[in-house]
Write a protein that holds these residues in place. Structure first.
Motif, mmCIF file in Angstrom:
data_model
loop_
_atom_site.group_PDB
_atom_site.id
_atom_site.type_symbol
_atom_site.label_atom_id
_atom_site.label_comp_id
_atom_site.label_asym_id
_atom_site.label_seq_id
_atom_site.Cartn_x
_atom_site.Cartn_y
_atom_site.Cartn_z
ATOM 1 N N GLN A 1 57.658 43.110 15.303
ATOM 2 C CA GLN A 1 57.152 43.645 16.568
ATOM 3 C C GLN A 1 58.032 43.191 17.734
ATOM 4 N N TYR B 1 56.965 42.613 20.762
ATOM 5 C CA TYR B 1 56.217 41.599 21.504
ATOM 6 C C TYR B 1 56.194 40.340 20.645
ATOM 7 N N HIS B 2 56.701 39.230 21.168
ATOM 8 C CA HIS B 2 56.902 38.051 20.328
ATOM 9 C C HIS B 2 55.882 36.931 20.535
#
Length: 92
Positions: free
Chosen positions: A26, A28-29
């Protein structure tokens, strides 16, 4: 904001790596993954442990001794989050 992804696991060795890798990719970390093994009888447990060892800060593993179904596995993950998030940290 941190996202918590609870993944119930039961005899999913064929698809488990693909599932975990998909979440890890993803963009978004700021997230973590809680894998809840619901007493799998295949290699799912070993796969979960290998990912937890590879990503210890991102992946948490709960290994249930008795199969109780996907709902209880999911609630086990939520309980883990509630107990550990409210206390200020995780205890893997």
């Amino acid at each position: 904001m941190k996202i918590h992804c609870v993944i119930p696991v039961y005899n999913t060795q064929r698809y488990l790596r693909q599932c975990i890798d998909s979440v890890l990719r993803q963009t978004y970390h700021n997230f973590d993954i809680i894998l809840v093994n619901d007493a799998s009888t295949d290699k799912s447990r070993d796969i979960c442990l290998s990912y937890q060892n590879k990503y210890p800060e991102k992946i948490h593993f709960i290994d249930k001794a008795q199969n109780e179904g996907v709902d209880k596995a999911r609630f086990t993950g939520l309980r883990f989050l509630t107990e550990n998030y409210n206390s200020g940290g995780y205890s893997s």
